[in-house]
Design a protein around this motif. Structure first.
Motif, PDB file in Angstrom:
ATOM      1  N   UNK A  29       0.834  -1.203   0.000  1.00 31.45           N
ATOM      2  CA  UNK A  29       0.000   0.000   0.000  1.00 31.45           C
ATOM      3  C   UNK A  29       0.867   1.251   0.000  1.00 31.45           C
ATOM      4  N   UNK A  30       1.921   1.265   0.805  1.00 32.35           N
ATOM      5  CA  UNK A  30       2.798   2.441   0.874  1.00 32.35           C
ATOM      6  C   UNK A  30       3.521   2.676  -0.449  1.00 32.35           C
ATOM      7  N   UNK A  31       4.007   1.604  -1.056  1.00 31.09           N
ATOM      8  CA  UNK A  31       4.724   1.752  -2.330  1.00 31.09           C
ATOM      9  C   UNK A  31       3.783   2.256  -3.425  1.00 31.09           C
ATOM     10  N   UNK A  32       2.584   1.702  -3.474  1.00 30.55           N
ATOM     11  CA  UNK A  32       1.616   2.180  -4.461  1.00 30.55           C
ATOM     12  C   UNK A  32       1.182   3.613  -4.161  1.00 30.55           C
ATOM     13  N   UNK A  33       1.147   3.972  -2.881  1.00 29.90           N
ATOM     14  CA  UNK A  33       0.833   5.351  -2.525  1.00 29.90           C
ATOM     15  C   UNK A  33       1.910   6.318  -2.996  1.00 29.90           C
ATOM     16  N   UNK A  34       3.186   5.926  -2.841  1.00 31.51           N
ATOM     17  CA  UNK A  34       4.281   6.763  -3.333  1.00 31.51           C
ATOM     18  C   UNK A  34       4.185   6.932  -4.851  1.00 31.51           C
ATOM     19  N   UNK A  35       3.887   5.842  -5.537  1.00 34.87           N
ATOM     20  CA  UNK A  35       3.739   5.912  -6.996  1.00 34.87           C
ATOM     21  C   UNK A  35       2.566   6.810  -7.380  1.00 34.87           C
ATOM     22  N   UNK A  36       1.453   6.645  -6.700  1.00 39.01           N
ATOM     23  CA  UNK A  36       0.260   7.438  -6.994  1.00 39.01           C
ATOM     24  C   UNK A  36       0.534   8.929  -6.795  1.00 39.01           C
ATOM     25  N   UNK A  37       1.185   9.283  -5.684  1.00 48.93           N
ATOM     26  CA  UNK A  37       1.479  10.692  -5.424  1.00 48.93           C
ATOM     27  C   UNK A  37       2.281  11.308  -6.563  1.00 48.93           C
ATOM     28  N   UNK A  38       3.297  10.589  -6.984  1.00 49.99           N
ATOM     29  CA  UNK A  38       4.164  11.148  -8.019  1.00 49.99           C
ATOM     30  C   UNK A  38       3.467  11.207  -9.374  1.00 49.99           C
ATOM     31  N   UNK A  39       2.578  10.277  -9.618  1.00 54.19           N
ATOM     32  CA  UNK A  39       1.808  10.360 -10.855  1.00 54.19           C
ATOM     33  C   UNK A  39       0.922  11.605 -10.845  1.00 54.19           C
ATOM     34  N   UNK A  40       0.279  11.863  -9.710  1.00 50.90           N
ATOM     35  CA  UNK A  40      -0.569  13.060  -9.585  1.00 50.90           C
ATOM     36  C   UNK A  40       0.268  14.316  -9.770  1.00 50.90           C
ATOM     37  N   UNK A  41       1.441  14.356  -9.136  1.00 47.86           N
ATOM     38  CA  UNK A  41       2.284  15.548  -9.240  1.00 47.86           C
ATOM     39  C   UNK A  41       2.770  15.766 -10.675  1.00 47.86           C
ATOM     40  N   UNK A  42       3.135  14.691 -11.349  1.00 50.07           N
ATOM     41  CA  UNK A  42       3.592  14.828 -12.738  1.00 50.07           C
ATOM     42  C   UNK A  42       2.474  15.364 -13.622  1.00 50.07           C
ATOM     43  N   UNK A  43       1.265  14.889 -13.411  1.00 53.92           N
ATOM     44  CA  UNK A  43       0.128  15.386 -14.188  1.00 53.92           C
ATOM     45  C   UNK A  43      -0.127  16.860 -13.899  1.00 53.92           C
ATOM     46  N   UNK A  44      -0.010  17.251 -12.638  1.00 55.98           N
ATOM     47  CA  UNK A  44      -0.221  18.655 -12.290  1.00 55.98           C
ATOM     48  C   UNK A  44       0.867  19.541 -12.902  1.00 55.98           C
ATOM     49  N   UNK A  45       2.093  19.016 -12.947  1.00 55.43           N
ATOM     50  CA  UNK A  45       3.204  19.803 -13.494  1.00 55.43           C
ATOM     51  C   UNK A  45       3.012  20.110 -14.978  1.00 55.43           C
ATOM     52  N   UNK A  46       2.207  19.311 -15.659  1.00 56.95           N
ATOM     53  CA  UNK A  46       1.939  19.587 -17.068  1.00 56.95           C
ATOM     54  C   UNK A  46       1.182  20.906 -17.254  1.00 56.95           C
ATOM     55  N   UNK A  47       0.466  21.334 -16.209  1.00 54.14           N
ATOM     56  CA  UNK A  47      -0.368  22.534 -16.318  1.00 54.14           C
ATOM     57  C   UNK A  47       0.046  23.634 -15.340  1.00 54.14           C
ATOM     58  N   UNK A  48       1.007  23.355 -14.473  1.00 51.70           N
ATOM     59  CA  UNK A  48       1.433  24.331 -13.471  1.00 51.70           C
ATOM     60  C   UNK A  48       2.947  24.505 -13.593  1.00 51.70           C
ATOM     61  N   UNK A  49       3.332  25.572 -14.265  1.00 52.06           N
ATOM     62  CA  UNK A  49       4.735  25.756 -14.628  1.00 52.06           C
ATOM     63  C   UNK A  49       5.652  25.878 -13.416  1.00 52.06           C
ATOM     64  N   UNK A  50       5.128  26.342 -12.276  1.00 52.90           N
ATOM     65  CA  UNK A  50       6.001  26.503 -11.114  1.00 52.90           C
ATOM     66  C   UNK A  50       6.416  25.167 -10.499  1.00 52.90           C
ATOM     67  N   UNK A  51       5.825  24.052 -10.999  1.00 49.81           N
ATOM     68  CA  UNK A  51       6.221  22.725 -10.529  1.00 49.81           C
ATOM     69  C   UNK A  51       7.298  22.098 -11.415  1.00 49.81           C
ATOM     70  N   UNK A  52       7.618  22.720 -12.516  1.00 53.66           N
ATOM     71  CA  UNK A  52       8.560  22.132 -13.462  1.00 53.66           C
ATOM     72  C   UNK A  52       9.922  21.785 -12.854  1.00 53.66           C
ATOM     73  N   UNK A  53      10.453  22.566 -11.887  1.00 51.04           N
ATOM     74  CA  UNK A  53      11.765  22.208 -11.346  1.00 51.04           C
ATOM     75  C   UNK A  53      11.841  20.792 -10.762  1.00 51.04           C
ATOM     76  N   UNK A  54      10.704  20.277 -10.285  1.00 55.10           N
ATOM     77  CA  UNK A  54      10.711  18.946  -9.667  1.00 55.10           C
ATOM     78  C   UNK A  54      10.230  17.848 -10.605  1.00 55.10           C
ATOM     79  N   UNK A  55       9.765  18.210 -11.783  1.00 56.11           N
ATOM     80  CA  UNK A  55       9.192  17.216 -12.682  1.00 56.11           C
ATOM     81  C   UNK A  55      10.170  16.093 -13.040  1.00 56.11           C
TER      82      UNK A  55
END
Length: 257
Positions: A196-222
């Motif tokens: 569950x924890x490993x899938x949660x880590x994966x899920x979080x990063x998938x959400x963040x990557x999707x958000x970075x596509x539309x929020x330029x201030x997240x690009x440094x961490x993409x």
């Protein structure tokens, strides 16, 4: 019946924890209040879901589920803020922190959140009054079905990982709610938590990557998130491969007593 009193006792304990989390949520500086509220809702649902069919249980379960859906975007934002702060992206974190605080204030005035504590408080008395012996049989049957559903999902290498994460979480919390009827040995419980924890880590990063596509201030961490997403998925797949035999070998089966 001891069966009924155990459920009522757990719900009363969760009612107290939920009310405390709601009070803490009013304090904007309490970073764990929202998380604890969601954990309470998840534990309440773990108790109620197998009891669907008992008077009022389905309504209360659906109300808890709706609150879970309402709070999911807020929790996702809260986790993102912590990630940004960890990488010292203070401006990005502070902008989103102000948004989170405003949305939490809106949540506290939502009619469903206002009504839920009263629904939760009233239901145990109704359960005592209306519960039938068939409720125990229905509970055992549904807990067994949850085990089978997860095992089938684990056997399917193409099964959606988001759905699989929810099935794992559901079984883990059900085992905590009904340890006598869904007994898991410590090894199986540890495998469930790790997956569950490993899938949660994966899920979080998938959400963040999707958000970075539309929020330029997240690009440094993409670029970092993309690497961590692949690593988390690989780690999750390894743990999932270990989970299936652990459940098969380390599950005692639902009690029929």
């Amino acid at each position: 019946m001891a069966f009924i009193e155990d459920i009522v006792t757990q719900l009363r304990r969760l009612e107290t924890a939920l009310n405390e989390a709601l009070l803490r949520l009013q304090q904007a500086q309490d970073s764990e209040a929202l998380h604890d509220l969601r954990v309470c809702l998840r534990r309440i649902r773990s108790l109620l879901r197998p009891l669907r069919g008992c008077p009022g249980a389905t309504r209360l379960d659906r109300a808890a589920a709706e609150l879970g859906r309402l709070t999911t975007p807020l929790r996702d934002l809260e986790v993102l803020i912590a990630e940004l702060a960890r990488h010292r992206l203070d401006w990005q974190a502070n902008v989103r922190r102000s948004d989170l605080q405003a949305r939490c204030r809106q949540l506290l005035t939502h009619p469903q959140l206002i009504d839920f504590p009263s629904l939760l408080h009233a239901w145990p008395r109704r359960f005592r009054r209306t519960a039938r012996r068939t409720a125990k049989y229905r509970l055992n049957r549904r807990l067994q079905r949850q085990q089978r559903q997860l095992r089938r999902a684990l056997a399917d290498t193409g099964y959606d990982r988001h759905r699989l994460r929810l099935l794992i979480k559901r079984l883990r919390y059900a085992a905590e709610a009904y340890p006598q009827r869904l007994p898991l040995y410590p090894e199986a419980t540890a495998c469930l938590k790790a997956a569950q924890n490993a899938l949660g880590d994966w899920h979080d990063r998938e959400v963040w990557c999707l958000q970075a596509e539309h929020q330029a201030d997240l690009w440094p961490l993409l670029p970092l998130w993309q690497v961590e997403q692949r690593q988390a998925l690989a780690r999750a797949d390894t743990l999932l491969a270990a989970l299936s035999p652990a459940l098969a070998a380390k599950t005692g089966g639902a009690s029929r007593s």
